[in-house]
Design an enzyme around this catalytic site. Structure first.
Site, short mmCIF file in Angstrom:
data_model
loop_
_atom_site.label_atom_id
_atom_site.label_comp_id
_atom_site.label_asym_id
_atom_site.label_seq_id
_atom_site.Cartn_x
_atom_site.Cartn_y
_atom_site.Cartn_z
N ASN A 134 -1.80 12.97 -4.62
CA ASN A 134 -2.86 13.02 -6.09
C ASN A 134 -3.76 14.52 -6.06
O ASN A 134 -3.61 15.48 -7.28
CB ASN A 134 -4.12 12.71 -6.04
CG ASN A 134 -3.70 10.92 -7.08
OD1 ASN A 134 -3.12 11.40 -7.30
ND2 ASN A 134 -3.79 10.38 -6.66
N ASP B 82 -4.48 2.04 -5.09
CA ASP B 82 -3.10 2.37 -4.80
C ASP B 82 -2.73 0.42 -4.02
O ASP B 82 -1.45 1.22 -3.64
CB ASP B 82 -2.72 3.44 -4.15
CG ASP B 82 -3.37 3.48 -2.34
OD1 ASP B 82 -4.30 3.24 -2.39
OD2 ASP B 82 -2.91 3.73 -1.30
N ASP C 149 1.13 -1.30 0.30
CA ASP C 149 -0.07 0.32 -0.06
C ASP C 149 1.12 1.33 -0.18
O ASP C 149 2.18 1.36 0.80
CB ASP C 149 -1.16 0.21 1.04
CG ASP C 149 -2.19 1.09 0.79
OD1 ASP C 149 -2.72 1.51 0.07
OD2 ASP C 149 -1.32 1.98 1.88
#
Length: 380
Positions: A263, A298, A255
């Site tokens: 982002n 992700d 992760d």
């Protein structure tokens, strides 16, 4: 038993023209690189027409029209080899290309302006056609080996089988020329050789279309089972892998910490760059020991069959270290993303979802440890 060669030639000529038309018209509108269907279709039409015209001649090659027809056949064969080279995305090696070019260059003047002895034309045309079929077989087998396409193996073997047949026919005709003792027996054997060769070549008229269909099917299957951004397996591809797992398997669930913040602050392009970085580094770290899948926005999963805990921990530690050293060059600070990696081990067949849940729990335990104690980004 006498083989009806003229009937076979008629069938072969019509089949060649028909397959040429099937390639030519769609190829004109096609946007495929190099437009191989146009070259293949044109070549097949020329071969079919010249083979059909050959039925009107007696084989002595004394008339100008018969000689021009032989040259037309060479042109058609050249176009087909050119189409195969485009389709295979590779030219024939120099050891094949040089003799082929020399034979074609020599064939045109000898066939058109040679003496009135037909043996020279028979030798040149037979040798050139044999070399063309060998080149086609080489390129098709190359496609089969590099792309693992079964249809290419079948078609390559057909062309390869025709090579000794054309060579045998040419040799027999030359040996028996003007010898009444050998002429009858050699002619029958030569007819059978060319008859079988005609059948094999006729079966391969649609070779490139069949191979292209299998190539497209493989590409679609690849797209359906892989993530388009990172190239890793997706969940559909992971299901296919699960069916092949027998025995113990180790999972590493990866992760990306602070990915949402990345982002939001730097845009999705920066996030995509980090995702590709994780996938590339994980693939290098895993090597041929396992597979990588992207199972969430992700989140990535390393599937490591028959991998012990110590080796899996080494992969996780190496991946985390590589990522920490590489990410500053791609992402602006001050808060860089990092990896949290959870590990789980057990039987893979039929229980992969349960193992993923265990790895997920381990990964969240890692996150809590890293936030409180700043421990390394992997744990069992």
């Amino acid at each position: 038993m006498i083989l009806d060669i003229p009937s076979l030639q008629v069938v072969a000529a019509l089949g060649s023209i028909l397959s040429g038309l099937l390639h030519l018209f769609p190829g004109i509108a096609s946007r495929q690189p190099g437009r191989w269907p146009c070259w293949w279709g044109t070549g097949k039409i020329i071969i079919g027409v010249t083979n059909g015209l050959g039925l009107y001649f007696d084989g002595t090659r004394l008339t100008a029209l018969e000689r021009i027809t032989d040259v037309g056949l060479l042109v058609g064969l050249c176009l087909c080899v050119h189409a195969m080279a485009i389709f295979a995305r590779r030219r024939p090696p120099v050891t094949i290309l040089v003799p082929l070019t020399v034979m074609v260059v020599l064939a045109v003047p000898f066939v058109l302006f040679g003496d009135r002895d037909a043996r020279l034309s028979i030798m040149i045309m037979g040798g050139t056609r044999t070399l063309f079929n060998f080149t086609a077989a080489w390129m098709l087998i190359h496609i089969a080996r590099t792309e693992n396409i079964r249809t290419a193996w079948v078609m390559g073997m057909m062309f390869a089988a025709s090579v000794p047949l054309f060579l045998a026919r040419t040799t027999l005709l030359l040996v028996a020329w003007g010898d009444p003792v050998w002429e009858s027996t050699a002619q029958i054997t030569a007819d059978w050789s060319v008859g079988i060769a005609i059948i094999l070549i006729s079966l391969s008229h649609l070779a490139l279309l069949l191979i292209d269909a299998e190539r497209v099917q493989r590409a679609l299957s690849e797209q359906a089972s892989h993530d388009c951004l990172t190239g890793a397996l997706n969940r559909f591809g992971l299901k296919g892998v699960e069916a092949t797992l027998h025995g113990p398997v180790t999972l590493l669930l990866i992760d990306i910490d602070r990915f949402k913040a990345l982002n939001d602050s730097q845009g999705h392009a920066a996030g995509d760059t980090v995702l590709r970085l994780v996938a590339d580094l994980a693939q290098r770290e895993i090597g041929d020991r396992g597979m990588l899948a992207r199972i969430g926005g992700d989140e990535f999963l390393c599937v490591l069959p028959d991998c012990d805990t110590a080796a899996a921990r080494g992969i996780a530690a190496g991946l985390s270290d590589r990522f920490d050293r590489a990410v500053p060059a791609l992402v602006d600070g001050p808060c860089y993303p990092a990896l949290s990696i959870g590990l789980a081990q057990g039987a893979g067949a039929g229980s992969l979802d349960a193992l993923i849940a265990q790895a997920d729990d381990a990964m969240y335990a890692v996150k809590r440890l890293r936030q409180s104690r700043r421990e390394p980004a992997w744990a069992a």
